[in-house]
Design a protein around this motif. Sequence first.
Motif, PDB file in Angstrom:
ATOM      1  N   PRO A 193       0.811  -1.231   0.000  1.00  0.00           N
ATOM      2  CA  PRO A 193       0.000   0.000   0.000  1.00  0.00           C
ATOM      3  C   PRO A 193       0.837   1.271   0.000  1.00  0.00           C
ATOM      4  O   PRO A 193       0.527   2.228  -0.715  1.00  0.00           O
ATOM      5  CB  PRO A 193      -0.829  -0.127   1.288  1.00  0.00           C
ATOM      6  N   VAL A 194       1.915   1.285   0.781  1.00  0.00           N
ATOM      7  CA  VAL A 194       2.784   2.461   0.813  1.00  0.00           C
ATOM      8  C   VAL A 194       3.523   2.619  -0.514  1.00  0.00           C
ATOM      9  O   VAL A 194       3.676   3.738  -1.022  1.00  0.00           O
ATOM     10  CB  VAL A 194       3.788   2.361   1.975  1.00  0.00           C
ATOM     11  N   VAL A 195       3.966   1.509  -1.094  1.00  0.00           N
ATOM     12  CA  VAL A 195       4.638   1.569  -2.395  1.00  0.00           C
ATOM     13  C   VAL A 195       3.690   2.119  -3.453  1.00  0.00           C
ATOM     14  O   VAL A 195       4.090   2.934  -4.305  1.00  0.00           O
ATOM     15  CB  VAL A 195       5.149   0.171  -2.793  1.00  0.00           C
ATOM     16  N   ALA A 196       2.420   1.699  -3.415  1.00  0.00           N
ATOM     17  CA  ALA A 196       1.434   2.214  -4.367  1.00  0.00           C
ATOM     18  C   ALA A 196       1.243   3.712  -4.198  1.00  0.00           C
ATOM     19  O   ALA A 196       1.122   4.454  -5.184  1.00  0.00           O
ATOM     20  CB  ALA A 196       0.098   1.486  -4.185  1.00  0.00           C
ATOM     21  N   VAL A 197       1.220   4.188  -2.958  1.00  0.00           N
ATOM     22  CA  VAL A 197       1.105   5.624  -2.703  1.00  0.00           C
ATOM     23  C   VAL A 197       2.330   6.354  -3.244  1.00  0.00           C
ATOM     24  O   VAL A 197       2.219   7.432  -3.833  1.00  0.00           O
ATOM     25  CB  VAL A 197       0.924   5.892  -1.194  1.00  0.00           C
ATOM     26  N   MET A 198       3.520   5.764  -3.070  1.00  0.00           N
ATOM     27  CA  MET A 198       4.739   6.378  -3.603  1.00  0.00           C
ATOM     28  C   MET A 198       4.678   6.476  -5.124  1.00  0.00           C
ATOM     29  O   MET A 198       5.056   7.493  -5.711  1.00  0.00           O
ATOM     30  CB  MET A 198       5.968   5.556  -3.201  1.00  0.00           C
ATOM     31  N   VAL A 199       4.211   5.400  -5.766  1.00  0.00           N
ATOM     32  CA  VAL A 199       4.089   5.411  -7.225  1.00  0.00           C
ATOM     33  C   VAL A 199       3.141   6.505  -7.670  1.00  0.00           C
ATOM     34  O   VAL A 199       3.416   7.243  -8.635  1.00  0.00           O
ATOM     35  CB  VAL A 199       3.614   4.035  -7.730  1.00  0.00           C
ATOM     36  N   LEU A 200       2.014   6.653  -6.959  1.00  0.00           N
ATOM     37  CA  LEU A 200       1.033   7.678  -7.316  1.00  0.00           C
ATOM     38  C   LEU A 200       1.608   9.073  -7.112  1.00  0.00           C
ATOM     39  O   LEU A 200       1.520   9.932  -8.004  1.00  0.00           O
ATOM     40  CB  LEU A 200      -0.231   7.494  -6.479  1.00  0.00           C
ATOM     41  N   PHE A 201       2.207   9.324  -5.953  1.00  0.00           N
ATOM     42  CA  PHE A 201       2.755  10.645  -5.658  1.00  0.00           C
ATOM     43  C   PHE A 201       3.865  11.018  -6.633  1.00  0.00           C
ATOM     44  O   PHE A 201       3.862  12.104  -7.223  1.00  0.00           O
ATOM     45  CB  PHE A 201       3.284  10.686  -4.231  1.00  0.00           C
ATOM     46  N   TYR A 202       4.829  10.125  -6.785  1.00  0.00           N
ATOM     47  CA  TYR A 202       5.953  10.420  -7.676  1.00  0.00           C
ATOM     48  C   TYR A 202       5.507  10.486  -9.137  1.00  0.00           C
ATOM     49  O   TYR A 202       5.972  11.337  -9.901  1.00  0.00           O
ATOM     50  CB  TYR A 202       7.052   9.372  -7.513  1.00  0.00           C
ATOM     51  N   GLY A 203       4.627   9.563  -9.533  1.00  0.00           N
ATOM     52  CA  GLY A 203       4.172   9.544 -10.918  1.00  0.00           C
ATOM     53  C   GLY A 203       3.428  10.812 -11.295  1.00  0.00           C
ATOM     54  O   GLY A 203       3.692  11.428 -12.336  1.00  0.00           O
ATOM     55  N   VAL A 204       2.486  11.235 -10.451  1.00  0.00           N
ATOM     56  CA  VAL A 204       1.741  12.469 -10.722  1.00  0.00           C
ATOM     57  C   VAL A 204       2.674  13.675 -10.696  1.00  0.00           C
ATOM     58  O   VAL A 204       2.547  14.599 -11.505  1.00  0.00           O
ATOM     59  CB  VAL A 204       0.593  12.642  -9.700  1.00  0.00           C
ATOM     60  N   GLY A 205       3.642  13.659  -9.759  1.00  0.00           N
ATOM     61  CA  GLY A 205       4.595  14.759  -9.683  1.00  0.00           C
ATOM     62  C   GLY A 205       5.406  14.907 -10.960  1.00  0.00           C
ATOM     63  O   GLY A 205       5.565  16.012 -11.486  1.00  0.00           O
ATOM     64  N   HIS A 206       5.917  13.786 -11.481  1.00  0.00           N
ATOM     65  CA  HIS A 206       6.683  13.835 -12.730  1.00  0.00           C
ATOM     66  C   HIS A 206       5.792  14.200 -13.914  1.00  0.00           C
ATOM     67  O   HIS A 206       6.215  14.941 -14.809  1.00  0.00           O
ATOM     68  CB  HIS A 206       7.353  12.486 -12.995  1.00  0.00           C
ATOM     69  N   TRP A 207       4.578  13.685 -13.922  1.00  0.00           N
ATOM     70  CA  TRP A 207       3.685  13.943 -15.063  1.00  0.00           C
ATOM     71  C   TRP A 207       3.305  15.424 -15.143  1.00  0.00           C
ATOM     72  O   TRP A 207       3.225  15.991 -16.231  1.00  0.00           O
ATOM     73  CB  TRP A 207       2.424  13.082 -14.943  1.00  0.00           C
ATOM     74  N   ASN A 208       3.091  16.056 -14.002  1.00  0.00           N
ATOM     75  CA  ASN A 208       2.654  17.452 -13.988  1.00  0.00           C
ATOM     76  C   ASN A 208       3.800  18.459 -13.955  1.00  0.00           C
ATOM     77  O   ASN A 208       3.561  19.662 -14.047  1.00  0.00           O
ATOM     78  CB  ASN A 208       1.750  17.702 -12.772  1.00  0.00           C
ATOM     79  N   ALA A 209       5.038  17.986 -13.804  1.00  0.00           N
ATOM     80  CA  ALA A 209       6.170  18.906 -13.648  1.00  0.00           C
ATOM     81  C   ALA A 209       6.440  19.663 -14.949  1.00  0.00           C
ATOM     82  O   ALA A 209       6.459  19.071 -16.030  1.00  0.00           O
ATOM     83  CB  ALA A 209       7.415  18.137 -13.222  1.00  0.00           C
ATOM     84  N   TRP A 210       6.641  20.948 -14.823  1.00  0.00           N
ATOM     85  CA  TRP A 210       6.990  21.758 -15.989  1.00  0.00           C
ATOM     86  C   TRP A 210       8.047  22.819 -15.663  1.00  0.00           C
ATOM     87  O   TRP A 210       8.792  23.256 -16.543  1.00  0.00           O
ATOM     88  CB  TRP A 210       5.750  22.482 -16.524  1.00  0.00           C
ATOM     89  N   PHE A 211       8.151  23.219 -14.390  1.00  0.00           N
ATOM     90  CA  PHE A 211       9.033  24.334 -14.055  1.00  0.00           C
ATOM     91  C   PHE A 211      10.503  23.983 -14.287  1.00  0.00           C
ATOM     92  O   PHE A 211      11.258  24.766 -14.882  1.00  0.00           O
ATOM     93  CB  PHE A 211       8.813  24.754 -12.598  1.00  0.00           C
TER      94      PHE A 211
END
Length: 291
Positions: A193-211
């Motif tokens: 469950p924690v690994v899945a949360v990490m994947v979601l947090f990091y994945g969304v962070g990389h996907w939305n990153a633009w700066f």
Amino acid sequence: MKPSISRKGFIVANVLILSLLSLITAYPILYVLFASLSNPADFMAHQGLLLKPAGFSLEAYKLVLENRMITGGYLNTIIIVVSGVTINLFMTSLGAYFLSCKDVLWRNTIMMIIVFTMFFSGGLVPYYLTVKSLHLDNTLLALIIPTAVNTFNLILMRTSFMNMPEEIVESSTLDGASHLTILFKIFLPLSLPVVAVMVLFYGVGHWNAWFNAMLFIRDRDLYPLQLVLRDILVQNNTEAMLVGSDSFDKGLVAETIKYAVIIVATIPILTLYPFLQKYFVKGMMIGALKG
């Protein structure tokens, strides 16, 4: 037992309020979807709420999916997300395991230094100069390596590892297991469950990153998807998207293109979230509570 009148009233009011909130939340997404599927001329002539596509046209999606910058941005973003999340999980799990071990020298001091970085940083200029001095500028590594570990995620995973029974570690050590074996064959499988949360947090962070991409990437062929979206939505740069359009008024098509681009860029995250949502609350609770 039959529910009382007050109980029935509460249920009805609760359903109405939650339905209204759901509608308010969902309507902007539906508006963007309907606008992207609308005929450009009918959409520009429409006023008021948009409850269905104004006409119907897939021209905006055709132009978006045929554009080389969109497909190139997608490819670059997928590379960043896959490689970035892999490095993030590896580095975060290593740091979390190290800081969860009770016999680590100066563990609390190291943890205080790490937490300090959540509130204070060197600033943008030292960050830029550091990345440039490592010769990472104008490469995709500039968007991956500097963000290898997120402090909040590290604390979350560390707390989860600290909740592991000590007997598991002791028995594994007696059987000759190394620290890497304990981490990757015991801790991580028990912390899905924690690994899945990490994947979601990091994945969304990389996907939305633009700066960071705006700071370090100069070659347009290396632009991630979000930087391409910035050019289209913020700087109103839709000329390249209109090449090959048969519309008599390309300015009308440009409006629906903006909405189509938003949908195309949002679909992958909306598709990923339902698969990880069932782990989200459990992973956050495990990582947030110790006991």
